[in-house]
Scaffold this motif. Sequence first.
Motif, PDB file in Angstrom:
ATOM      1  N   TRP A  93       0.373  -1.067  -0.066  1.00  0.00           N
ATOM      2  CA  TRP A  93       0.042  -0.196   0.181  1.00  0.00           C
ATOM      3  C   TRP A  93       0.509   1.392   0.117  1.00  0.00           C
ATOM      4  N   HIS A 143      -5.646   3.505   1.115  1.00  0.00           N
ATOM      5  CA  HIS A 143      -7.210   3.346   0.701  1.00  0.00           C
ATOM      6  C   HIS A 143      -8.458   3.461   1.635  1.00  0.00           C
ATOM      7  N   SER A 186     -10.563   1.213   2.414  1.00  0.00           N
ATOM      8  CA  SER A 186     -10.993   0.191   3.475  1.00  0.00           C
ATOM      9  C   SER A 186     -11.286   0.637   4.999  1.00  0.00           C
ATOM     10  N   ARG A 225      -0.818   7.252  -1.703  1.00  0.00           N
ATOM     11  CA  ARG A 225       0.632   6.536  -2.224  1.00  0.00           C
ATOM     12  C   ARG A 225       1.400   7.037  -2.208  1.00  0.00           C
ATOM     13  N   GLN A 266     -10.644   6.960  -3.897  1.00  0.00           N
ATOM     14  CA  GLN A 266     -11.193   5.342  -4.005  1.00  0.00           C
ATOM     15  C   GLN A 266     -12.847   5.643  -3.590  1.00  0.00           C
TER      16      GLN A 266
HETATM   17  N1  PHE Z   1      -8.591  -2.057  -0.811  1.00  0.00           N
HETATM   18  C1  PHE Z   1      -8.685  -2.430  -2.239  1.00  0.00           C
HETATM   19  C2  PHE Z   1      -6.979  -1.656  -2.761  1.00  0.00           C
HETATM   20  O1  PHE Z   1      -6.265  -0.266  -2.309  1.00  0.00           O
HETATM   21  C3  PHE Z   1      -9.052  -3.019  -3.097  1.00  0.00           C
HETATM   22  C4  PHE Z   1     -10.368  -3.466  -2.227  1.00  0.00           C
HETATM   23  C5  PHE Z   1     -11.440  -3.128  -1.536  1.00  0.00           C
HETATM   24  C6  PHE Z   1     -10.104  -5.049  -1.918  1.00  0.00           C
HETATM   25  C7  PHE Z   1     -12.379  -3.786  -0.933  1.00  0.00           C
HETATM   26  C8  PHE Z   1     -11.037  -6.005  -1.860  1.00  0.00           C
HETATM   27  C9  PHE Z   1     -12.318  -5.108  -1.053  1.00  0.00           C
HETATM   28  O2  PHE Z   1      -6.184  -2.413  -3.535  1.00  0.00           O
END
Ligand code: PHE
Length: 355
Positions: free
Chosen positions: A156, A180, A182, A206, A219
């Motif tokens: 990442w 990300h 997430s 990043r 994102q």
């Molecule tokens: N967060 C991951 C990325 O940045 C993408 C992802 C999101 C994968 C949700 C699985 C589930 O690459």
Amino acid sequence: MKPKLEELKVGFLAALDNVKDDQGLEELRVEYLGRKGKLGDILKGLKDLSVEEKKDIGAFANTVKAELESVFKRKQAELAHELAGAKAQDEWIDVTAPGIAPEPGHLHFSTQAIEEFVDIFKQLGFVRVRHPEVDWDYYAFEALNMPKGHPARDEWETFFIADGDKVMEGEKGKMVLTPHTSNGQVREMEKGYMPLRMMSINKTYRRQADVTHVPMFHQLEGLMIDKNVTLAQLKGTFDFFVKRFFGPDREVRLRPHHFPFTEPSFELDISCNTCHGSGEFEGNRCRMCKEGWHELGGAGMVHPNVIRAGGLDPEEYNGFAFGWGVERCMSMKSGMNLRDLRIIYKNDIRFLKQF
Ligand code: PHE
């Protein structure tokens, strides 16, 4: 010498009367009162006089000088006043005249894309939420099934927040610029309402910059948690999005992959707009995609450890998550021919005007 001084005074007053502007005023000052001026010239004669005469003429000369300076100042003030008046005349503005309308602007390329995503996903009941863009690495990694030292973290390219030359650390780990979206998964589950369907769209960061990467980008994270959620629903959701965003002729494909926070995991592909998934165009290998598909992002069924980190029982709840880059997604739209993603943030109006 007295008559000379009187004469000087008369000459000065007459000349002053004819002065029309600051420049004339200054010329007159230099001519009469300046270091090499007429008054100085006359006073040079003082040294040849007797002490008595010096006193007398000196005093007279001082009064003349004071008088000249005072009329000079008055004239200066008069001129300034006149000038202000003339300026007010010249620069008079009609406040009722119609103005020059500024050219109307519009939302930035990325913002437009985000609004489009929101519109599409809300038709399936996904609600846009926001989560911190500067967050603890607990939410960015640990709660996502990547314990400290996990090698996957390196993928990442994360920026850390430093206080001086020390990385900021708290009870939930180090502070990062979210690499990300997430981090929104566990943060949203922690809110404790079920079932949930969210899309978290935020800035992400990043350490990379080249034709397909900008260090600050956006994102979109989708998350659905409920009872008995299926992979078919993930695929259906993705398909719904792709058909609406890219057009009804685009197909989707889930390709097995690995993410620590989903199991099973996939990469999300969409069929190439040029060769329609065949990898061949006019008898040659398609130059746009090489093999028929473009990779858009990642997805999968949320890992039980992540469900647990969100405070839920994975025996009871499950769900899916997906995520992709906003700029990348835009650049894959039909007719878009973006050779260098970095132009999106160069603030070049010629580029931005086109969207
Ligand atoms: N967060 C991951 C990325 O940045 C993408 C992802 C999101 C994968 C949700 C699985 C589930 O690459």
